[in-house]
Scaffold this motif. Structure first.
Motif, PDB file in Angstrom:
ATOM      1  N   LEU A  46      -5.564  49.439 -75.373  1.00 32.34           N
ATOM      2  CA  LEU A  46      -5.857  47.784 -74.653  1.00 32.34           C
ATOM      3  C   LEU A  46      -4.397  47.317 -74.049  1.00 32.34           C
ATOM      4  N   GLY A  47      -3.183  47.681 -74.764  1.00 34.91           N
ATOM      5  CA  GLY A  47      -1.914  47.227 -74.281  1.00 34.91           C
ATOM      6  C   GLY A  47      -1.708  47.903 -72.877  1.00 34.91           C
ATOM      7  N   GLN A  48      -2.026  49.377 -72.853  1.00 37.02           N
ATOM      8  CA  GLN A  48      -1.624  50.108 -71.803  1.00 37.02           C
ATOM      9  C   GLN A  48      -2.648  49.432 -70.624  1.00 37.02           C
ATOM     10  N   MET A  49      -3.712  49.259 -70.673  1.00 39.23           N
ATOM     11  CA  MET A  49      -4.536  48.464 -69.782  1.00 39.23           C
ATOM     12  C   MET A  49      -3.799  47.297 -69.078  1.00 39.23           C
ATOM     13  N   SER A  50      -3.550  46.393 -70.297  1.00 36.01           N
ATOM     14  CA  SER A  50      -3.095  44.896 -70.045  1.00 36.01           C
ATOM     15  C   SER A  50      -2.089  45.008 -69.295  1.00 36.01           C
ATOM     16  N   LYS A  51      -0.785  45.991 -69.485  1.00 36.10           N
ATOM     17  CA  LYS A  51       0.226  45.900 -68.676  1.00 36.10           C
ATOM     18  C   LYS A  51       0.009  46.674 -67.418  1.00 36.10           C
ATOM     19  N   GLY A  52      -0.991  47.374 -67.235  1.00 35.62           N
ATOM     20  CA  GLY A  52      -1.257  47.915 -65.957  1.00 35.62           C
ATOM     21  C   GLY A  52      -0.683  49.383 -65.852  1.00 35.62           C
ATOM     22  N   ALA A  53      -0.463  50.022 -67.397  1.00 29.27           N
ATOM     23  CA  ALA A  53       0.012  51.413 -67.312  1.00 29.27           C
ATOM     24  C   ALA A  53      -0.954  52.486 -67.059  1.00 29.27           C
ATOM     25  N   GLU A  55      -5.383  52.626 -65.990  1.00 25.08           N
ATOM     26  CA  GLU A  55      -6.408  51.505 -65.053  1.00 25.08           C
ATOM     27  C   GLU A  55      -7.561  50.905 -65.990  1.00 25.08           C
ATOM     28  N   PHE A  56      -7.847  49.845 -65.737  1.00 23.26           N
ATOM     29  CA  PHE A  56      -8.720  49.170 -66.411  1.00 23.26           C
ATOM     30  C   PHE A  56     -10.196  50.039 -66.527  1.00 23.26           C
ATOM     31  N   ASP A  57     -10.562  50.177 -67.505  1.00 23.43           N
ATOM     32  CA  ASP A  57     -11.940  50.610 -67.833  1.00 23.43           C
ATOM     33  C   ASP A  57     -12.810  49.863 -68.892  1.00 23.43           C
ATOM     34  N   ALA A  58     -13.628  49.097 -68.270  1.00 23.11           N
ATOM     35  CA  ALA A  58     -14.503  48.063 -69.452  1.00 23.11           C
ATOM     36  C   ALA A  58     -14.794  49.220 -70.666  1.00 23.11           C
ATOM     37  N   THR A  59     -15.413  50.273 -70.392  1.00 21.21           N
ATOM     38  CA  THR A  59     -16.119  50.864 -71.406  1.00 21.21           C
ATOM     39  C   THR A  59     -15.118  51.363 -72.529  1.00 21.21           C
ATOM     40  N   THR A  60     -13.858  52.035 -71.879  1.00 23.01           N
ATOM     41  CA  THR A  60     -12.792  52.383 -72.868  1.00 23.01           C
ATOM     42  C   THR A  60     -12.145  51.336 -73.661  1.00 23.01           C
ATOM     43  N   ALA A  61     -12.192  49.967 -72.902  1.00 23.84           N
ATOM     44  CA  ALA A  61     -11.579  48.669 -73.700  1.00 23.84           C
ATOM     45  C   ALA A  61     -12.585  48.449 -74.576  1.00 23.84           C
ATOM     46  N   ARG A  62     -13.832  48.353 -74.321  1.00 23.33           N
ATOM     47  CA  ARG A  62     -14.746  48.000 -75.540  1.00 23.33           C
ATOM     48  C   ARG A  62     -14.705  48.802 -76.789  1.00 23.33           C
ATOM     49  N   LEU A  63     -14.803  50.236 -76.332  1.00 24.76           N
ATOM     50  CA  LEU A  63     -14.817  51.255 -77.554  1.00 24.76           C
ATOM     51  C   LEU A  63     -13.640  51.177 -78.249  1.00 24.76           C
ATOM     52  N   ILE A 119     -15.621  42.359 -73.088  1.00 30.78           N
ATOM     53  CA  ILE A 119     -14.639  42.964 -72.065  1.00 30.78           C
ATOM     54  C   ILE A 119     -15.318  43.372 -70.749  1.00 30.78           C
ATOM     55  N   ASN A 120     -15.363  42.574 -69.768  1.00 28.60           N
ATOM     56  CA  ASN A 120     -16.114  42.961 -68.541  1.00 28.60           C
ATOM     57  C   ASN A 120     -14.749  43.120 -67.300  1.00 28.60           C
ATOM     58  N   GLU A 121     -13.689  42.662 -67.563  1.00 29.17           N
ATOM     59  CA  GLU A 121     -12.548  42.499 -66.490  1.00 29.17           C
ATOM     60  C   GLU A 121     -11.228  42.635 -67.320  1.00 29.17           C
ATOM     61  N   LEU A 122     -10.112  42.695 -66.630  1.00 25.15           N
ATOM     62  CA  LEU A 122      -9.014  42.835 -67.036  1.00 25.15           C
ATOM     63  C   LEU A 122      -8.375  41.604 -67.879  1.00 25.15           C
ATOM     64  N   ALA A 123      -8.911  40.524 -67.275  1.00 27.35           N
ATOM     65  CA  ALA A 123      -8.615  39.123 -67.877  1.00 27.35           C
ATOM     66  C   ALA A 123      -8.992  39.113 -69.380  1.00 27.35           C
ATOM     67  N   ASP A 124      -9.951  39.895 -69.656  1.00 30.10           N
ATOM     68  CA  ASP A 124     -10.587  39.781 -71.063  1.00 30.10           C
ATOM     69  C   ASP A 124     -10.000  40.723 -71.721  1.00 30.10           C
ATOM     70  N   VAL A 125      -9.201  41.807 -71.279  1.00 34.60           N
ATOM     71  CA  VAL A 125      -8.342  42.608 -72.221  1.00 34.60           C
ATOM     72  C   VAL A 125      -6.996  41.947 -72.431  1.00 34.60           C
TER      73      VAL A 125
END
Length: 145
Positions: A46-53, A55-63, A119-125
């Motif tokens: 989640l942190g890697q997505m949050s800082k942009g390292a 790409e945001f992926d809702a499925t991966t974040a939810r998992l 989690i549906n978008e980056l702001a949710d992460v």
């Protein structure tokens, strides 16, 4: 700035945890460390997505959030027995205040369950990282060396 600090702190915890596992002799302590590392790895996702390292992926974040919830639910059982090892970072306060320790693990589980479906978008992460980071810090500041 707060988000970057939380992400850096969580990445540092993950790296430190990997090094701490070397040389652990007690299987119960090793199981606890593995459980905590699993949480840290998913927070790192989640942190890697949050800082942009990554790409945001809702499925991966939810998992990742779902895995955090699963491991948080198992945490009290991993610490039930007062086992020790020279490599352990668990403080004795865990067992002297096990009810509070269990409550904090349950709170982490509840937070992560919520994010595992929302989690549906980056702001949710980003919101997840704030909530998870606050919870992790509240437990680690009392119960971890």
């Amino acid at each position: 700035m707060i988000r970057k600090t939380l992400v850096f702190g969580l990445v540092l915890v993950t790296t430190t945890a990997a090094l701490a596992h070397q040389g652990v002799q007690n299987p119960a302590v090793k199981a606890r460390m593995d459980g905590m590392s699993a949480i840290a790895e998913n927070v790192k996702t989640l942190g890697q997505m949050s800082k942009g390292a990554t790409e945001f992926d809702a499925t991966t974040a939810r998992l990742a959030a779902s895995a955090i919830a699963e491991h948080a639910a198992a945490t009290p059982g991993l610490f039930e027995a007062n086992e020790n090892d020279p490599k352990s970072e668990a403080r004795p306060e865990i067992w002297s205040n096990f009810e509070d320790f269990t409550k904090k693990a349950k709170e982490l589980e509840t937070i992560a369950i919520g994010f595992s479906t929302s989690i549906n978008e980056l702001a949710d992460v980003n919101a997840a990282m704030r909530a998870l980071g606050t919870n992790c810090k509240s437990c680690h500041s009392v119960y971890r060396e």
